[in-house]
Design an enzyme around this catalytic site. Structure first.
Site, short mmCIF file in Angstrom:
data_model
loop_
_atom_site.label_atom_id
_atom_site.label_comp_id
_atom_site.label_asym_id
_atom_site.label_seq_id
_atom_site.Cartn_x
_atom_site.Cartn_y
_atom_site.Cartn_z
N ASP A 118 0.81 -1.22 0.00
CA ASP A 118 0.00 0.00 0.00
C ASP A 118 0.84 1.27 0.00
O ASP A 118 0.38 2.33 0.43
CB ASP A 118 -0.95 -0.01 1.21
CG ASP A 118 -0.21 -0.24 2.52
OD1 ASP A 118 1.02 -0.47 2.49
OD2 ASP A 118 -0.86 -0.21 3.58
N LYS A 169 5.54 5.67 17.29
CA LYS A 169 4.67 6.84 17.47
C LYS A 169 5.14 7.75 18.62
O LYS A 169 4.39 7.98 19.60
CB LYS A 169 3.23 6.38 17.72
CG LYS A 169 2.68 5.53 16.58
CD LYS A 169 1.20 5.28 16.72
CE LYS A 169 0.63 4.57 15.52
NZ LYS A 169 1.10 3.24 15.24
P1 GTP Z 1 -5.31 -1.76 8.22
O1 GTP Z 1 -6.25 -2.85 8.67
O2 GTP Z 1 -6.05 -0.55 7.76
O3 GTP Z 1 -4.24 -1.47 9.22
O4 GTP Z 1 -4.57 -2.26 6.87
P2 GTP Z 1 -3.72 -3.59 6.58
O5 GTP Z 1 -4.49 -4.78 7.01
O6 GTP Z 1 -3.37 -3.55 5.14
O7 GTP Z 1 -2.44 -3.45 7.50
P3 GTP Z 1 -1.10 -2.64 7.25
O8 GTP Z 1 -1.42 -1.33 6.58
O9 GTP Z 1 -0.34 -2.60 8.50
O10 GTP Z 1 -0.35 -3.58 6.22
C1 GTP Z 1 0.86 -3.25 5.58
C2 GTP Z 1 0.99 -4.15 4.36
O11 GTP Z 1 1.05 -5.52 4.76
C3 GTP Z 1 -0.19 -4.04 3.41
O12 GTP Z 1 0.31 -4.07 2.08
C4 GTP Z 1 -1.03 -5.27 3.72
O13 GTP Z 1 -1.73 -5.75 2.56
C5 GTP Z 1 0.01 -6.27 4.18
N1 GTP Z 1 -0.52 -7.17 5.22
C6 GTP Z 1 -0.95 -6.80 6.46
N2 GTP Z 1 -1.33 -7.87 7.17
C7 GTP Z 1 -1.14 -8.95 6.35
C8 GTP Z 1 -1.38 -10.37 6.52
O14 GTP Z 1 -1.84 -10.84 7.56
N3 GTP Z 1 -1.05 -11.18 5.47
C9 GTP Z 1 -0.56 -10.70 4.29
N4 GTP Z 1 -0.29 -11.56 3.31
N5 GTP Z 1 -0.33 -9.36 4.08
C10 GTP Z 1 -0.61 -8.50 5.11
#
Ligand code: GTP
Length: 373
Positions: A118, A169
């Site tokens: 992202d 943070k």
């Molecule tokens: P929020 O729920 O809004 O915090 O978003 P998120 O679930 O995408 O979490 P975050 O922004 O911390 O994730 C950072 C990156 O890691 C993103 O590109 C996510 O798609 C990926 N990511 C987060 N959790 C997982 C997971 O459990 N498995 C996989 N495969 N990717 C993950």
């Protein structure tokens, strides 16, 4: 060079839009974020990409296929867990677990890149990899410089860009630097020995501190564009930034008659129609097949494909989901988000961070921050 993209998060902060599509397929100036990332990887010499998928796995796999921008695409799913209704769902492995899960695909022969899916950036991935090879460490983290580090994990650096600690943070006074973890890493295969098998794990919180303690963690500060598209405000900001950076007037916008006012920068997708006396812009992205009625005003907003915006509607600072229907004389502003397929009936006002779930019909005005389910 191989790259693993973390692509399976639930994107909870981008709900309700992420209820109907994985975050990394959100359009940025009418192209899925994933495409912007893949294109950059291919330019930087990456030959194989592994998408670590979970939430929205099928959508991502059918969208992306097996070859893209000349690179082979592989998929690694988080660990399966049984569901009470008999099908398999996937246990989220966090930001570290998916790296271990993809060990066979990544192999132990060479260093590789890992990216949060992202992130929008102009980082030079090959330069990051080069610095990593020179460092002799197990991980090198790309570090973005931000004005206000208090929302992020901030690093403290010592000689040769060695990271000695993270502060999560911190208040502005406590922040040891203005350099934050940009969610992009060059890693050596020894990293697999630091991540537990088939268990959820956060690379930031559980793995990097262990490497820092052993002097095996390095930073790579960079100045280029960096936007984390994790929140609604940042999603809008990313679209506006890219729109402005395209740095051109869009000649195709001239296809509209003089009775439509386009205030650049505005990007308009194919087959989109705009009615007489409407004013579109500044900073507006309209997807494909959008229908806009007469005397509509849209500013600083993103409209997903297939949405209908009826006569006399006023939209400012909002995201309108795919195939949503906005009635006549509707006013939507101040960071409202309308989910895919939602219907907003005529003459209503939604303002002040109201979000509407996909396919919901809204029949009354809402003036305070609420999620309409
Ligand atoms: P929020 O729920 O809004 O915090 O978003 P998120 O679930 O995408 O979490 P975050 O922004 O911390 O994730 C950072 C990156 O890691 C993103 O590109 C996510 O798609 C990926 N990511 C987060 N959790 C997982 C997971 O459990 N498995 C996989 N495969 N990717 C993950």
């Amino acid at each position: 060079m191989k790259a693993l993209i973390l692509a399976g998060g639930f994107g909870t902060r981008l709900r309700p839009l992420s209820c109907t599509r994985p975050k990394i397929l959100f359009p940025i100036t009418n192209k899925p974020l994933l495409d912007l990332t893949l294109k950059k990887l291919s330019i930087n010499g990456v030959k194989e990409v592994i998408l670590a998928v979970n939430y929205g796995a099928e959508t991502l796999m059918s969208y992306c296929g097996n070859v893209r921008y000349g690179m082979k695409i592989f998929y690694s799913k988080d660990t399966a867990q049984p569901h009470s209704l008999g099908f398999s769902s996937y246990r989220p492995l966090g930001t570290g677990g998916p790296i271990k899960k993809a060990e066979k695909l990544l192999g132990r022969d060479e260093d590789f890149l890992v990216l949060n899916g992202d992130i929008l950036t102009n980082l030079d991935y090959s330069a990051l990899m080069q610095k990593h090879r020179e460092s002799g460490g197990i991980a090198t983290i790309a570090l973005s410089r931000v004005e206000d580090p208090s929302r992020y994990g901030v690093v403290e650096l010592k000689e040769n860009m060695r990271i000695i600690r993270f502060v999560e943070k911190p208040s502005r006074d406590e922040a040891p630097s203005s350099l934050i973890n940009a969610g992009i890493y060059a890693l050596s295969p020894e990293i697999f020995d630091y991540i537990p098998e088939t268990k959820p794990c956060s690379i930031e919180r559980e793995v990097f501190p262990k490497l820092a303690a052993k002097n095996l963690l390095f930073g790579y500060p960079f100045q280029d564009l960096w936007i984390d598209v994790g929140k609604k405000e940042d999603y809008l900001k990313a679209n506006v930034f890219f729109l402005k950076s395209l740095k051109k007037q869009f000649p195709e916008n001239r296809r509209f008659n003089a009775d439509v006012r386009i205030i650049e920068p505005v990007l308009i997708g194919e087959n989109t129609s705009i009615g007489k006396d409407s004013a579109i812009g500044p900073s507006v992205v309209l997807g494909e097949n959008v229908q806009i009625g007469i005397k509509v005003s849209i500013q600083n907003s993103v409209v997903f494909p297939g949405a209908v915006i009826s006569d006399f509607a006023f939209i400012k600072g909002a995201v309108i989901g795919e195939n949503a229907f906005i009635g006549k004389h509707v006013k939507i502003d101040e960071n409202c988000v309308i989910g895919d397929g939602a219907v907003i009936k005529d003459h209503l006002t939604l303002t002040n961070h109201v979000t509407v779930c996909p396919f919901k019909t809204v029949s009354e005005s809402v003036f305070e921050a609420r999620c309409l389910m």
